[in-house]
Design a protein around this motif. Sequence first.
Motif, PDB file in Angstrom:
ATOM      1  N   PHE A  73       8.317   1.040  15.425  1.00  0.00           N
ATOM      2  CA  PHE A  73       9.446   1.838  15.013  1.00  0.00           C
ATOM      3  C   PHE A  73      10.731   1.155  15.081  1.00  0.00           C
ATOM      4  CE2 PHE A  73       8.669   1.207  19.856  1.00  0.00           C
ATOM      5  CZ  PHE A  73       9.830   1.365  20.199  1.00  0.00           C
ATOM      6  N   LYS A  74      11.137   0.050  15.940  1.00  0.00           N
ATOM      7  CA  LYS A  74      11.541  -0.716  15.735  1.00  0.00           C
ATOM      8  C   LYS A  74      12.788  -1.297  14.335  1.00  0.00           C
ATOM      9  CE  LYS A  74      10.896  -1.920  20.517  1.00  0.00           C
ATOM     10  NZ  LYS A  74      10.185  -3.159  21.396  1.00  0.00           N
ATOM     11  N   ASN A  75      11.853  -1.039  13.124  1.00  0.00           N
ATOM     12  CA  ASN A  75      12.447  -2.004  12.371  1.00  0.00           C
ATOM     13  C   ASN A  75      11.587  -1.399  11.109  1.00  0.00           C
ATOM     14  OD1 ASN A  75       9.702  -2.930  11.096  1.00  0.00           O
ATOM     15  ND2 ASN A  75      10.492  -4.504  12.219  1.00  0.00           N
ATOM     16  N   HIS A  76      11.110   0.463  11.672  1.00  0.00           N
ATOM     17  CA  HIS A  76      10.636   0.945  10.467  1.00  0.00           C
ATOM     18  C   HIS A  76       9.373   0.493   9.521  1.00  0.00           C
ATOM     19  CE1 HIS A  76      13.593   3.894  12.277  1.00  0.00           C
ATOM     20  NE2 HIS A  76      14.591   2.755  11.720  1.00  0.00           N
ATOM     21  N   THR A  77       8.601  -0.866   9.679  1.00  0.00           N
ATOM     22  CA  THR A  77       7.752  -1.275   9.033  1.00  0.00           C
ATOM     23  C   THR A  77       6.293  -1.310   9.510  1.00  0.00           C
ATOM     24  OG1 THR A  77       9.912  -3.258   8.544  1.00  0.00           O
ATOM     25  CG2 THR A  77       7.211  -3.518   8.207  1.00  0.00           C
ATOM     26  N   TYR A  78       5.810  -1.390   8.006  1.00  0.00           N
ATOM     27  CA  TYR A  78       4.391  -1.141   8.662  1.00  0.00           C
ATOM     28  C   TYR A  78       3.635  -2.328   7.485  1.00  0.00           C
ATOM     29  CZ  TYR A  78       4.251   1.760   3.929  1.00  0.00           C
ATOM     30  OH  TYR A  78       5.200   2.486   3.099  1.00  0.00           O
ATOM     31  N   ASN A  79       2.260  -2.572   7.745  1.00  0.00           N
ATOM     32  CA  ASN A  79       1.740  -3.002   6.991  1.00  0.00           C
ATOM     33  C   ASN A  79       0.009  -2.469   6.299  1.00  0.00           C
ATOM     34  OD1 ASN A  79      -0.753  -5.594   6.533  1.00  0.00           O
ATOM     35  ND2 ASN A  79       1.051  -6.760   6.875  1.00  0.00           N
ATOM     36  N   THR A  80       0.086  -2.326   5.449  1.00  0.00           N
ATOM     37  CA  THR A  80      -0.954  -1.441   4.343  1.00  0.00           C
ATOM     38  C   THR A  80      -2.192  -1.750   4.711  1.00  0.00           C
ATOM     39  OG1 THR A  80      -0.980  -3.256   3.126  1.00  0.00           O
ATOM     40  CG2 THR A  80       0.745  -1.334   2.610  1.00  0.00           C
ATOM     41  N   GLY A  81      -2.569  -2.977   5.522  1.00  0.00           N
ATOM     42  CA  GLY A  81      -4.043  -3.781   5.521  1.00  0.00           C
ATOM     43  C   GLY A  81      -4.540  -3.674   4.522  1.00  0.00           C
ATOM     44  N   SER A  82      -5.892  -3.561   4.290  1.00  0.00           N
ATOM     45  CA  SER A  82      -7.131  -3.582   3.253  1.00  0.00           C
ATOM     46  C   SER A  82      -6.665  -2.555   2.644  1.00  0.00           C
ATOM     47  CB  SER A  82      -8.287  -3.914   3.707  1.00  0.00           C
ATOM     48  OG  SER A  82      -8.704  -2.148   4.589  1.00  0.00           O
ATOM     49  N   ASP A  83      -5.948  -1.361   2.671  1.00  0.00           N
ATOM     50  CA  ASP A  83      -5.783  -0.895   1.389  1.00  0.00           C
ATOM     51  C   ASP A  83      -4.951  -1.020   0.779  1.00  0.00           C
ATOM     52  OD1 ASP A  83      -6.879   1.019   3.289  1.00  0.00           O
ATOM     53  OD2 ASP A  83      -5.482   2.005   4.309  1.00  0.00           O
ATOM     54  N   TRP A  84      -4.209  -1.613   0.691  1.00  0.00           N
ATOM     55  CA  TRP A  84      -3.289  -2.628  -0.691  1.00  0.00           C
ATOM     56  C   TRP A  84      -3.487  -4.276  -0.059  1.00  0.00           C
ATOM     57  CZ3 TRP A  84      -3.094  -1.586  -5.281  1.00  0.00           C
ATOM     58  CH2 TRP A  84      -2.032  -1.945  -6.363  1.00  0.00           C
ATOM     59  N   PHE A  85      -3.377  -4.702  -0.129  1.00  0.00           N
ATOM     60  CA  PHE A  85      -3.232  -6.664  -0.590  1.00  0.00           C
ATOM     61  C   PHE A  85      -2.559  -6.983   1.593  1.00  0.00           C
ATOM     62  CE2 PHE A  85      -3.154  -5.857  -4.733  1.00  0.00           C
ATOM     63  CZ  PHE A  85      -5.037  -6.374  -4.865  1.00  0.00           C
ATOM     64  N   PHE A  86      -2.260  -6.622   2.581  1.00  0.00           N
ATOM     65  CA  PHE A  86      -1.660  -6.573   3.610  1.00  0.00           C
ATOM     66  C   PHE A  86      -0.700  -6.581   3.774  1.00  0.00           C
ATOM     67  CE2 PHE A  86      -6.734  -8.001   3.298  1.00  0.00           C
ATOM     68  CZ  PHE A  86      -7.316  -6.762   4.335  1.00  0.00           C
ATOM     69  N   GLU A  87       0.428  -5.769   3.314  1.00  0.00           N
ATOM     70  CA  GLU A  87       1.717  -6.082   3.012  1.00  0.00           C
ATOM     71  C   GLU A  87       2.322  -5.458   3.728  1.00  0.00           C
ATOM     72  OE1 GLU A  87       1.404  -6.987  -2.361  1.00  0.00           O
ATOM     73  OE2 GLU A  87       2.099  -4.847  -0.964  1.00  0.00           O
ATOM     74  N   ASN A  88       3.504  -6.133   4.279  1.00  0.00           N
ATOM     75  CA  ASN A  88       4.918  -5.096   4.997  1.00  0.00           C
ATOM     76  C   ASN A  88       5.827  -4.788   4.008  1.00  0.00           C
ATOM     77  OD1 ASN A  88       3.518  -6.962   7.379  1.00  0.00           O
ATOM     78  ND2 ASN A  88       6.058  -7.405   7.536  1.00  0.00           N
TER      79      ASN A  88
END
Length: 534
Positions: A73-88
């Motif tokens: 919540f501090k930078n509004h960033t999430y990681n997609t995990g195995s759903d899409w190449f583990f991307e931030n």
Amino acid sequence: MSGGVLAALLVAQTVAVPPASAAGPSLSVDLFAARHAISPDIYGMNGGDPALVAELGIPVSRWGGNATSRYNFKNHTYNTGSDWFFENIVAGPDNTLEAYVQRNRARGTKQVVTVPMTGWVAKDSPASPHACGFPAARFPAQDSFDQWDADCGNGRLDNTNLTGAEPADTSVPADASFAGEMVSHLVSQFGPAARGGVPIYELDNEPVLWSSTHRDVHPQPVSDDELGTKSTATAAAVKTADPRAAVLGPSGWGYCEWVASGLDGCAPGADAAAHGGLNLSQWFLKNMKDAGDARGRRLLDYFDQHYYPQISGDKTPEADAWRLRSTRSLWDPSYVEESWIGPSGVNAPPLQFIRTMKKWVSQYDPGTKTAITEYNWGALDDINGALAEADVLGIFGREGLDLATIWGEPKPADPGAYAFRMYRDYDGAGSRFGDVSVSAASSDQGQLAIYGAQRRCDGAVTLMVINKTGADLTAPLSIAGVPGAATAQRFTYGPADLSSIVRGQDLPVSRGQVTTAYPANSITLLVLPRHGGR
């Protein structure tokens, strides 16, 4: 589709009944028996088309799924995990947590917000190239790479998971105190739960799958102890930050996580044996109660599990028939699962999913509510999926489930959306199925399923009848508690017109008796205004 448009589509006409209608099972309703409140929160969604959500007055929405496990919540960033190449991914302005809460507050929709527990959340990341869990610089050989960002791979080689990812590539450590900060932030933005703030917090998402969905930061399988320690600490942090907020968990992915930790796999094993022989759900409930008792306050308010029948969205005749049978796994003590979790797989006994959840709550953490925050019977774009969804919503109400949010919501024109409309907006003017469940029975629930309820606001009796067969069925219906003469309004949704709910000819009810035909593969709602009950 707006309520006004739906109202325009609501055609006043007599439902045609072929003369060859077959004899159906007998139906019976008792307005004085088995009365209990139906929670409005069973009609929830995880997302959904905004116009449909507004039309139906969806009562609860969930901020959940794999992407929320590492949302920062501090930078509004999430990681997609195995759903899409583990991307931030940096959430856009309309997709931040704050935007979600504000949007649902404006609608009057209750929010369920997931707080992270993997031990990691996404670090600051440029919009492109993405920080990712399995970068090509570290893992040059992988089975596939993101076509839009060739540096990010799927973390697999020769269909085998790669090991050795560095959590710091994408994430920063986050323990229970981070969850407390997140709740405090939302309280500062929207007030506490007691004054219109976020009312429910979920303890992460499908934790036994972390070693798959978030294996770049959590490759080890989840044990009872890890889940228990993190859950009690996080729940306590939530309650400290907002004492009146409710906590929901453990939100397992399905049958295996229902009964076993990641260490045990898909059946209680050594991990369960080391914890009193209790399966994962049982031990989780007991552990939350014990920790709450030690702290002098309840830590768990909703026992939540996800449930997906193993049919997918297939629409073959065999899958359609199975889909309609499989709703029995939620309650029927005689129904053994026909999927891999039945005799041919792990040899599960009849699941009675909701009834078993309630039984375990009664044994190990009395007073906890029950929830299913992900479910989907599939084929929502088909009448068969609509029949199953209408059946499921009726079961949720009859069985006393407290909260449910469908994952993979129907589009406004889908038949599945009309299943929701039959309960939430059957006349295009916002009229709803009753909120007090009453006894309703069919001599063959597999052919004609029936659910009954009464509206507290006006005393109207509402009876939902679902014809699961390919034939028109004429069935006698007796309604105890309706003396003398009455009239039943009739609303039908079925294959004859998949774009509207049809207002049929009113039916005379004499001394609580009415016999009528229910079209093949249809949902019929009978409404008796201001009659019977107490």
